[in-house]
Design an enzyme around this catalytic site. Sequence first.
Site, PDB file in Angstrom:
ATOM      1  N   GLU A 261       0.811  -1.222   0.000  1.00 42.01           N
ATOM      2  CA  GLU A 261       0.000   0.000   0.000  1.00 42.01           C
ATOM      3  C   GLU A 261       0.842   1.270   0.000  1.00 42.01           C
ATOM      4  O   GLU A 261       1.674   1.483   0.880  1.00 42.01           O
ATOM      5  CB  GLU A 261      -0.943   0.014   1.214  1.00 42.01           C
ATOM      6  N   LYS A 278      -8.848  -0.661   0.947  1.00 42.68           N
ATOM      7  CA  LYS A 278      -9.942  -1.063   1.826  1.00 42.68           C
ATOM      8  C   LYS A 278     -10.783  -2.093   1.079  1.00 42.68           C
ATOM      9  O   LYS A 278     -11.404  -1.780   0.063  1.00 42.68           O
ATOM     10  CB  LYS A 278     -10.814   0.132   2.238  1.00 42.68           C
TER      11      LYS A 278
END
Length: 462
Positions: A261, A278
């Site tokens: 990420e 997410k």
Amino acid sequence: MIEYISLPFKLTAIEIFNQIRELGDAVLLDSCQPESQFGRYDIIAAAPDRKLRVNNQGTWIRGVSSSDWSLTQKEPFSILNEWLEELKVPTDLQAPFNTGLIGSFSYDLGRHLEKLPSISEADIHYPDLEIGRYLWAVVIDHHQQHSHLVYHSDWINSQDAERLVERLTQPAHHAAERPKFKLNKPFISNLSAKRYADALEKVDEYIHAGDVYQINFAQRFQSSFEGDPWQAWTALRRIAPTPYAAYIENDQGAVLSLSPERFLWCNAQGEVETRPIKGTRPRDSDPDLDLALQEELSNSEKDRAENLMIVDLLRNDLSKVCQPGSVKVPELFSLETYPNVHHLVSSITGRLDKPFTPLDLLKHSFPGGSITGAPKIRAMEIIDELEPHRRSIYCGSIAYISACGYMNSSITIRTLLCEQQQIYCWAGGGIVADSDIASEYQETFNKVNNLLQNLEMHFLDF
């Protein structure tokens, strides 16, 4: 002035790190090319001329000519901005890192930026901020397929640069053999299934009371180890190549990161991007089932709603330092696939406003909203209440901030910390009103099982 010396592209980042490791405070930012489908550059450096450390005792500075740390009352981000300004590097350069800062920002650095409670146990003593100023680095560009030693000629003379090149290009440097890495026991969690469920019930109460919309809740896995953590990281890199992998070591311990990420990216023109993750599904060895899991994630109303909450939070964070009207969402709910999981990813962009710097962007956005919840401060208060231990490096960031104006940083998920013969790893997930406790609990294992099980398989020693 910035100078470049070409190096053989065949030299890998791991080989280069092995050659310079003995110089001290070595760092490796690894895009895991060609195994990873994302990423472009590897950056390897050592022997910073200055270091800054923030811990619960204050802010400390160390120079290259001294092993002693001195306490300062100056604000740490101001110090780092000054260190960059001293280098006076132009912006139109060949590589994103052309001398500058590299280091780790622990999640608990947020305690120095916001007023937060102190309920969870602080049993890890790794610094909240540990960063060095590096006057040279090796930068590998996998798209252009070239490598360079980059150095600042105002601070490093050409003879020292040539000695570095010789060190890098000669047969493997024979350092003292380091003891083999081994685990002394299996990893155990700091939360039983029942305690995890009880915590999520409490999160649900907070959500229905209107305190928060989402909480990122995590459990911590711990074992003890002996030997060289670098051996563990190189083994994990083979089975989990990710675009924001990193290995950092210093006198406080070692950070072993396999993060997928991005946190914050900024270029010399002030263009900004953040890419929150997410939404997660495990991979399956059956191609049809794997495709079904991808489709399930892409179409999940719950995961899309969770992702959208964090997008809104990060739009607000970026708006603090970006030009009015410049913050956009060009990419929403994209699917990214990694060796063990599928992720739902979005992109938020903006343009840095004057007089803000990339470090200001990081300071005003830290810690990343994707790993706190929304609203951020209340979510962090609840995390401190319900997680038994402070997070330390987990959900913080590893970053480089180049003197030429570029910055890139990760969110330190899929990250392990080795400190005082203990090794830690964390996994969490976003909890919303319709979260299923059993599914959320299993998701934490899906995210790190490939790391922990591989370490146990290859290094567990009874």
